[in-house]
Design an enzyme around this catalytic site. Sequence first.
Site, PDB file in Angstrom:
ATOM      1  CB  CYS A 195      43.572  39.787  37.784  1.00 54.48           C
ATOM      2  SG  CYS A 195      42.999  40.226  39.425  1.00 54.48           S
TER       3      CYS A 195
ATOM      4  CD  GLU B 243      45.864  38.727  32.204  1.00 56.75           C
ATOM      5  OE1 GLU B 243      46.204  37.525  32.135  1.00 56.75           O
ATOM      6  OE2 GLU B 243      45.263  39.203  33.188  1.00 56.75           O
TER       7      GLU B 243
ATOM      8  CD  GLU C 290      36.541  34.752  40.150  1.00 59.39           C
ATOM      9  OE1 GLU C 290      36.729  35.574  39.222  1.00 59.39           O
ATOM     10  OE2 GLU C 290      35.414  34.289  40.403  1.00 59.39           O
TER      11      GLU C 290
ATOM     12  CE  LYS D 192      51.008  25.102  42.452  1.00 61.99           C
ATOM     13  NZ  LYS D 192      52.329  25.770  42.568  1.00 61.99           N
TER      14      LYS D 192
HETATM   15  P1  NAP Z   1      49.104  30.534  36.336  1.00 61.95           P
HETATM   16  O1  NAP Z   1      50.312  30.290  35.553  1.00 61.95           O
HETATM   17  O2  NAP Z   1      47.797  30.123  35.762  1.00 61.95           O
HETATM   18  O3  NAP Z   1      49.335  29.816  37.756  1.00 61.95           O
HETATM   19  C1  NAP Z   1      48.415  29.926  38.809  1.00 61.95           C
HETATM   20  C2  NAP Z   1      48.605  28.760  39.765  1.00 61.95           C
HETATM   21  O4  NAP Z   1      48.229  27.551  39.092  1.00 61.95           O
HETATM   22  C3  NAP Z   1      50.060  28.559  40.205  1.00 61.95           C
HETATM   23  O5  NAP Z   1      50.086  28.129  41.539  1.00 61.95           O
HETATM   24  C4  NAP Z   1      50.531  27.462  39.269  1.00 61.95           C
HETATM   25  O6  NAP Z   1      51.628  26.727  39.754  1.00 61.95           O
HETATM   26  C5  NAP Z   1      49.289  26.605  39.202  1.00 61.95           C
HETATM   27  N1  NAP Z   1      49.217  25.694  38.061  1.00 61.95           N
HETATM   28  C6  NAP Z   1      49.906  25.771  36.893  1.00 61.95           C
HETATM   29  N2  NAP Z   1      49.580  24.714  36.106  1.00 61.95           N
HETATM   30  C7  NAP Z   1      48.671  23.973  36.788  1.00 61.95           C
HETATM   31  C8  NAP Z   1      47.975  22.761  36.518  1.00 61.95           C
HETATM   32  N3  NAP Z   1      48.134  22.105  35.372  1.00 61.95           N
HETATM   33  N4  NAP Z   1      47.126  22.277  37.457  1.00 61.95           N
HETATM   34  C9  NAP Z   1      46.960  22.933  38.622  1.00 61.95           C
HETATM   35  N5  NAP Z   1      47.596  24.088  38.944  1.00 61.95           N
HETATM   36  C10 NAP Z   1      48.431  24.604  38.033  1.00 61.95           C
HETATM   37  O7  NAP Z   1      48.947  32.079  36.705  1.00 61.95           O
HETATM   38  P2  NAP Z   1      50.062  33.064  37.276  1.00 61.95           P
HETATM   39  O8  NAP Z   1      51.024  33.376  36.189  1.00 61.95           O
HETATM   40  O9  NAP Z   1      50.577  32.545  38.574  1.00 61.95           O
HETATM   41  O10 NAP Z   1      49.179  34.358  37.623  1.00 61.95           O
HETATM   42  C11 NAP Z   1      48.890  35.372  36.708  1.00 61.95           C
HETATM   43  C12 NAP Z   1      47.472  35.190  36.174  1.00 61.95           C
HETATM   44  O11 NAP Z   1      46.530  35.172  37.257  1.00 61.95           O
HETATM   45  C13 NAP Z   1      47.045  36.355  35.292  1.00 61.95           C
HETATM   46  O12 NAP Z   1      46.349  35.848  34.168  1.00 61.95           O
HETATM   47  C14 NAP Z   1      46.096  37.153  36.200  1.00 61.95           C
HETATM   48  O13 NAP Z   1      45.150  37.929  35.497  1.00 61.95           O
HETATM   49  C15 NAP Z   1      45.451  36.052  36.986  1.00 61.95           C
HETATM   50  N6  NAP Z   1      44.886  36.554  38.244  1.00 61.95           N
HETATM   51  C16 NAP Z   1      43.524  36.595  38.392  1.00 61.95           C
HETATM   52  C17 NAP Z   1      42.975  37.112  39.559  1.00 61.95           C
HETATM   53  C18 NAP Z   1      41.479  37.156  39.767  1.00 61.95           C
HETATM   54  O14 NAP Z   1      41.033  37.201  40.912  1.00 61.95           O
HETATM   55  N7  NAP Z   1      40.690  37.147  38.704  1.00 61.95           N
HETATM   56  C19 NAP Z   1      43.807  37.573  40.585  1.00 61.95           C
HETATM   57  C20 NAP Z   1      45.190  37.517  40.391  1.00 61.95           C
HETATM   58  C21 NAP Z   1      45.724  36.997  39.226  1.00 61.95           C
HETATM   59  P3  NAP Z   1      53.136  27.137  39.359  1.00 61.95           P
HETATM   60  O15 NAP Z   1      53.359  28.484  39.932  1.00 61.95           O
HETATM   61  O16 NAP Z   1      53.954  26.075  39.988  1.00 61.95           O
HETATM   62  O17 NAP Z   1      53.191  27.140  37.866  1.00 61.95           O
END
Ligand code: NAP
Length: 482
Positions: free
Chosen positions: A284, A383, A250, A175
Amino acid sequence: MSETNQNYVNGEWVDSETGEVLEVENPANPDDVVATYQGSSTEDATAAVEAAAAAADDWATTPGPERGRILREAGSLLADRKEELTDRLIAEEGKVYAEANGEVQRAIDIFHYFSGKAADLGGTVKGPSATNQNLYTIEEPVGVASLITPWNYPIAIPAWKLAPALAAGNAVVLKPASAAPGVAIEIARALDEAGLPDGVLNVVTGSGSTVGSEFIGHDAVDAISFTGSSEVGQMVYEQATDAGKRVQTELGGKNPTVVTDSANAAEAADIVANGGFGTTGQSCTACSRAIVHEDIYDEFVAELVDRAESIDVGPGSDHEMGPQISADELDSTLDYINIAENEGATLATGGGVPEGSEVESGYFVEPTVFIDVDSDMRIAQEEVFGPVIAVIKVSDFDEGVTVANDVPYGLSASVVTNDHTEANRFIDEVEAGVVKVNDKTTGLELHVPFGGFKRSSSETWREQGDAGLNFYTIEKTVYDSY
Ligand code: NAP
């Protein structure tokens, strides 16, 4: 705009049963709807998991070199489309050309890297205590793996989960993030054309709470690899562990660069600016805290402000820093700028939205530097995920390390120093999964492990390199007497 992109389930391109559509807008020009995707339901997600479960055994017993051949071919097909994929990534995510093109290349490289690993998978042979016995281990795939990915590296992160999962013989459901799913779907197209058997990979777009939840909760799912925010990641982790599933998460970061008194201020400012303003601060691993020795502080701040003010902000296709991905992300960054000012930090530069015809409608924000920041301010603890750097003054190296560790996160950290002892102490003492000396906090090699400490990760498994395969394999130990 072309037709609505379809889900990829059981080797077919299909519409969601909902008839709902997700629109993806260009963050540099939100009036431009770049593409539309399926707004899928729980039932669509269930069908994808069932297709993966049905395909899992045959793929698990497909010889590793054959799995590798398909991955290599998919990587080559992505390479053939590199410019088209770069344009799509810029249009959906907003990155600048060099970053987007480099990210597509990273996805290609990952598929080629794991194509070789697929052939190498095996186990180890040991000397048995008994006579007439073979004693060895076999690495088996885990089964069905669910991959849930964020928008900020929309092709690299799906690739770094998918390639090891498939190399190891798992069937997969993916997804991608709703904000920029296009390039992940193109990976599926490349794998399909490369001959991946039906059902081994299934990609379903739709909301995290609908599709993502089913991808975690369905009984046939054995392992969940999630990258995203710490808030959602915590929920995913709890849901998965409650169901007794293998899970890795992650998550976010609050990454520091410590600048010591032996550093060159101009070089340190280059390192911090590249780490903090690259990818519009939406990595990130982005540097969001510069922790600077008082003897070099004024000179460093002047150099950093100079770099922030020289960045050419505009649409990613031909500028140095692109927009934030969405109105929500822009608002969140502007909120943090307000919060920092209210908490007493001094705005040294930036802090607003840029002006000009090219940037008036997009989600642009100025590269921003705050000085006089205390470690307990929210701008130094949370963050931001935008191009905002908080500069914190410290009186010695020990205080610098203490401040670096004084956050709930621990993803990436760097030190700028000409003192070898300080460098070694930093490597030992900093609480982060990635440590760099005289380098920016961003930028990773694909063949070494990646993962965070503390709130940046579940700390259960690492991604990438050899370590990346561990999550997708389970060892069986064989005592074979004859
Ligand atoms: P996010 O809002 O947590 O979403 C990540 C993924 O999870 C998306 O596909 C999202 O779908 C899905 N999701 C949302 N709610 C969910 C639920 N209840 N159950 C299952 N899946 C769910 O994060 P983002 O805004 O896309 O990404 C930014 C974040 O990612 C930042 O905090 C960044 O630091 C972190 N990040 C970490 C790394 C690492 O390797 N440590 C790398 C890159 C990014 P939808 O898009 O449909 O909401």
